[in-house]
Design a protein around this motif. Structure first.
Motif, PDB file in Angstrom:
ATOM      1  N   LEU A 298       3.984  -7.246   2.625  1.00 50.47           N
ATOM      2  CA  LEU A 298       3.716  -6.834   1.253  1.00 50.47           C
ATOM      3  C   LEU A 298       5.017  -6.369   0.603  1.00 50.47           C
ATOM      4  O   LEU A 298       5.823  -5.699   1.247  1.00 50.47           O
ATOM      5  CB  LEU A 298       2.696  -5.689   1.214  1.00 50.47           C
ATOM      6  CG  LEU A 298       1.224  -6.065   1.386  1.00 50.47           C
ATOM      7  CD1 LEU A 298       0.391  -4.799   1.569  1.00 50.47           C
ATOM      8  CD2 LEU A 298       0.717  -6.867   0.193  1.00 50.47           C
ATOM      9  N   PRO A 299       5.232  -6.709  -0.658  1.00 48.51           N
ATOM     10  CA  PRO A 299       6.450  -6.231  -1.324  1.00 48.51           C
ATOM     11  C   PRO A 299       6.375  -4.730  -1.563  1.00 48.51           C
ATOM     12  O   PRO A 299       5.305  -4.162  -1.725  1.00 48.51           O
ATOM     13  CB  PRO A 299       6.450  -7.003  -2.647  1.00 48.51           C
ATOM     14  CG  PRO A 299       5.007  -7.308  -2.905  1.00 48.51           C
ATOM     15  CD  PRO A 299       4.390  -7.531  -1.547  1.00 48.51           C
ATOM     16  N   THR A 300       7.527  -4.102  -1.565  1.00 48.08           N
ATOM     17  CA  THR A 300       7.609  -2.707  -1.977  1.00 48.08           C
ATOM     18  C   THR A 300       7.628  -2.656  -3.497  1.00 48.08           C
ATOM     19  O   THR A 300       7.765  -3.684  -4.172  1.00 48.08           O
ATOM     20  CB  THR A 300       8.888  -2.046  -1.437  1.00 48.08           C
ATOM     21  OG1 THR A 300      10.028  -2.695  -2.037  1.00 48.08           O
ATOM     22  CG2 THR A 300       8.963  -2.167   0.079  1.00 48.08           C
ATOM     23  N   ASP A 301       7.512  -1.461  -4.029  1.00 45.99           N
ATOM     24  CA  ASP A 301       7.553  -1.315  -5.481  1.00 45.99           C
ATOM     25  C   ASP A 301       8.884  -1.820  -6.042  1.00 45.99           C
ATOM     26  O   ASP A 301       8.918  -2.489  -7.079  1.00 45.99           O
ATOM     27  CB  ASP A 301       7.335   0.153  -5.857  1.00 45.99           C
ATOM     28  CG  ASP A 301       7.272   0.375  -7.357  1.00 45.99           C
ATOM     29  OD1 ASP A 301       6.341  -0.156  -7.996  1.00 45.99           O
ATOM     30  OD2 ASP A 301       8.158   1.067  -7.890  1.00 45.99           O
ATOM     31  N   GLU A 302       9.966  -1.524  -5.342  1.00 44.34           N
ATOM     32  CA  GLU A 302      11.282  -1.976  -5.801  1.00 44.34           C
ATOM     33  C   GLU A 302      11.399  -3.500  -5.715  1.00 44.34           C
ATOM     34  O   GLU A 302      11.978  -4.143  -6.598  1.00 44.34           O
ATOM     35  CB  GLU A 302      12.387  -1.326  -4.964  1.00 44.34           C
ATOM     36  CG  GLU A 302      12.530   0.173  -5.155  1.00 44.34           C
ATOM     37  CD  GLU A 302      11.455   0.964  -4.401  1.00 44.34           C
ATOM     38  OE1 GLU A 302      10.750   0.372  -3.541  1.00 44.34           O
ATOM     39  OE2 GLU A 302      11.309   2.174  -4.694  1.00 44.34           O
ATOM     40  N   GLU A 303      10.844  -4.095  -4.660  1.00 44.99           N
ATOM     41  CA  GLU A 303      10.945  -5.546  -4.477  1.00 44.99           C
ATOM     42  C   GLU A 303      10.142  -6.321  -5.506  1.00 44.99           C
ATOM     43  O   GLU A 303      10.477  -7.475  -5.818  1.00 44.99           O
ATOM     44  CB  GLU A 303      10.497  -5.925  -3.062  1.00 44.99           C
ATOM     45  CG  GLU A 303      11.495  -5.530  -1.988  1.00 44.99           C
ATOM     46  CD  GLU A 303      10.951  -5.711  -0.577  1.00 44.99           C
ATOM     47  OE1 GLU A 303      11.757  -5.729   0.371  1.00 44.99           O
ATOM     48  OE2 GLU A 303       9.707  -5.813  -0.414  1.00 44.99           O
ATOM     49  N   LEU A 304       9.102  -5.707  -6.045  1.00 52.05           N
ATOM     50  CA  LEU A 304       8.335  -6.392  -7.088  1.00 52.05           C
ATOM     51  C   LEU A 304       9.217  -6.746  -8.278  1.00 52.05           C
ATOM     52  O   LEU A 304       8.976  -7.741  -8.968  1.00 52.05           O
ATOM     53  CB  LEU A 304       7.162  -5.517  -7.550  1.00 52.05           C
ATOM     54  CG  LEU A 304       5.948  -5.471  -6.623  1.00 52.05           C
ATOM     55  CD1 LEU A 304       4.974  -4.379  -7.083  1.00 52.05           C
ATOM     56  CD2 LEU A 304       5.230  -6.828  -6.584  1.00 52.05           C
ATOM     57  N   ASP A 305      10.243  -5.938  -8.512  1.00 49.97           N
ATOM     58  CA  ASP A 305      11.176  -6.210  -9.612  1.00 49.97           C
ATOM     59  C   ASP A 305      12.421  -6.944  -9.144  1.00 49.97           C
ATOM     60  O   ASP A 305      13.288  -7.276  -9.963  1.00 49.97           O
ATOM     61  CB  ASP A 305      11.572  -4.894 -10.297  1.00 49.97           C
ATOM     62  CG  ASP A 305      10.381  -4.192 -10.919  1.00 49.97           C
ATOM     63  OD1 ASP A 305       9.531  -4.872 -11.511  1.00 49.97           O
ATOM     64  OD2 ASP A 305      10.302  -2.948 -10.786  1.00 49.97           O
ATOM     65  N   SER A 306      12.530  -7.195  -7.838  1.00 45.09           N
ATOM     66  CA  SER A 306      13.677  -7.924  -7.273  1.00 45.09           C
ATOM     67  C   SER A 306      13.167  -8.894  -6.212  1.00 45.09           C
ATOM     68  O   SER A 306      13.317  -8.635  -4.994  1.00 45.09           O
ATOM     69  CB  SER A 306      14.690  -6.942  -6.654  1.00 45.09           C
ATOM     70  OG  SER A 306      15.165  -6.018  -7.613  1.00 45.09           O
ATOM     71  N   PRO A 307      12.561 -10.002  -6.630  1.00 43.85           N
ATOM     72  CA  PRO A 307      11.973 -10.953  -5.668  1.00 43.85           C
ATOM     73  C   PRO A 307      12.967 -11.442  -4.621  1.00 43.85           C
ATOM     74  O   PRO A 307      12.578 -11.708  -3.470  1.00 43.85           O
ATOM     75  CB  PRO A 307      11.498 -12.106  -6.563  1.00 43.85           C
ATOM     76  CG  PRO A 307      11.298 -11.490  -7.908  1.00 43.85           C
ATOM     77  CD  PRO A 307      12.341 -10.434  -8.018  1.00 43.85           C
ATOM     78  N   GLY A 308      14.240 -11.551  -4.995  1.00 40.83           N
ATOM     79  CA  GLY A 308      15.245 -12.003  -4.038  1.00 40.83           C
ATOM     80  C   GLY A 308      15.371 -11.068  -2.847  1.00 40.83           C
ATOM     81  O   GLY A 308      15.589 -11.516  -1.712  1.00 40.83           O
ATOM     82  N   ARG A 309      15.232  -9.772  -3.085  1.00 40.71           N
ATOM     83  CA  ARG A 309      15.298  -8.793  -1.993  1.00 40.71           C
ATOM     84  C   ARG A 309      14.131  -8.986  -1.037  1.00 40.71           C
ATOM     85  O   ARG A 309      14.291  -8.880   0.183  1.00 40.71           O
ATOM     86  CB  ARG A 309      15.301  -7.366  -2.555  1.00 40.71           C
ATOM     87  CG  ARG A 309      16.576  -7.008  -3.319  1.00 40.71           C
ATOM     88  CD  ARG A 309      16.454  -5.645  -3.988  1.00 40.71           C
ATOM     89  NE  ARG A 309      16.215  -4.572  -3.033  1.00 40.71           N
ATOM     90  CZ  ARG A 309      16.016  -3.304  -3.379  1.00 40.71           C
ATOM     91  NH1 ARG A 309      16.032  -2.958  -4.671  1.00 40.71           N
ATOM     92  NH2 ARG A 309      15.806  -2.385  -2.464  1.00 40.71           N
TER      93      ARG A 309
END
Length: 316
Positions: A298-309
């Motif tokens: 699952l993506p983290t909250d930060e990763e939701l805005d940085s798909p590359g991460r």
């Protein structure tokens, strides 16, 4: 619709809990016209065809293996209220041990609030995939609220069978997600229980709430991506008209949407859809589907805005 009976049910609420759930159901249904579910054989077949087509297309396009829920119901508004009284009751149960100085007054207020909430939703929900969280069953359910689907199709001036099919694809998309991720109901239940239990003690478990919100953003966003890929007709006009309808309504409707967090749900759709669209554009739909392989994906909250991460972490 019998508003007097609705108010009377709340005024007469009793029992030992913080909510009189029998009174909630009575009051919500008294204030909500049930609507008609007398389906012709053609319409019955239409629902079957829509759901099966959605299943087959989503399996093929999404590359996910899943089965339809055992329970698929065409409901009127009262049926939907009854089903969701049970859901709300399970969610609120951890709060039942709370005590107040004036339990009778508090119970009446809580009962009235729940009745208004379920009555409003019962008049507006079109379809629902229900994973039956916190229930002692592994069965999932799929509901279509026919009177609402018919009414909204008329209001939007769109073809009813086409609109009904679009709703079916959206709800079956959620069935595909939960079918691909058998761990997801337990994950959501743990975060939900953590959030509600903390509230019962007068606190907010920010970590549990954040994880729950992030997971639901992934659920809503991935369903949007699947819809984009799998629906077998152009539907930009349906989305535009439905979005415009959500922005409209009188002061009461707008207030209820804010109180129920429906704006947050819309944000989850949009934020999650942007995330998964970026992943699919970069690596394809199969890469986006990896989110359901295990909870750690699952993506983290930060990763939701940085798909590359997220891609870098999951593909490492």
């Amino acid at each position: 619709m019998d508003l007097f009976r609705s108010v009377q049910a709340v005024a007469d609420s009793g029992g030992d809990g913080i909510v009189d759930w029998t009174a909630v159901a009575t009051a919500a249904k008294a204030a909500t016209p049930s609507g008609d579910i007398r389906l012709s054989s053609e319409e019955q077949q239409g629902y079957r065809t829509d759901v099966r087509a959605a299943r087959d297309r989503l399996r093929s396009v999404g590359g996910v293996s899943f089965d339809l829920p055992e329970t698929i119901e065409i409901q009127n508004r009262h049926h939907w209220i009854d089903a969701n009284v049970a859901t709300f009751r399970r969610v609120v149960e951890p709060l039942e041990e709370q005590t107040t100085m004036f339990p009778g007054v508090s119970r009446a207020i809580n009962t009235g609030t729940m009745a208004v909430t379920l009555g409003f939703l019962g008049r507006n929900v079109l379809g629902q995939y229900d994973p039956l969280l916190l229930a002692d069953t592994d069965n999932h359910s799929l509901y279509f609220v026919r009177p609402n689907i018919q009414r909204v199709a008329r209001q939007l001036d769109v073809d009813y069978p086409r609109f009904r099919r679009w709703i079916a694809f959206h709800e079956v998309s959620h069935a595909a997600e939960f079918g691909a991720a058998p761990w997801l109901p337990g994950y959501l239940e743990d975060r939900m229980q953590g959030t509600v239990s903390a509230l019962s003690e007068g606190n907010l478990d920010r970590e549990a709430f954040q994880e729950l919100n992030t997971a639901m953003t992934a659920v809503e966003g991935y369903a949007e991506l699947l819809m984009d890929q799998a629906f077998d007709e152009e539907y930009a006009d349906l989305r535009a008209k439905l979005d415009a309808r959500r922005q409209g309504g009188g002061p009461f409707v707008q207030l209820m949407r804010r109180l129920l967090g429906l704006g947050l749900k819309r944000q989850q759709y949009e934020r999650g859809a942007e995330f998964f669209t970026a992943i699919a554009d970069a690596r394809g739909l199969a890469a986006a589907s990896a989110v359901w392989d295990r909870p750690e994906n699952l993506p983290t909250d930060e990763e939701l805005d940085s798909p590359g991460r997220w891609l870098h972490r999951v593909e490492a």
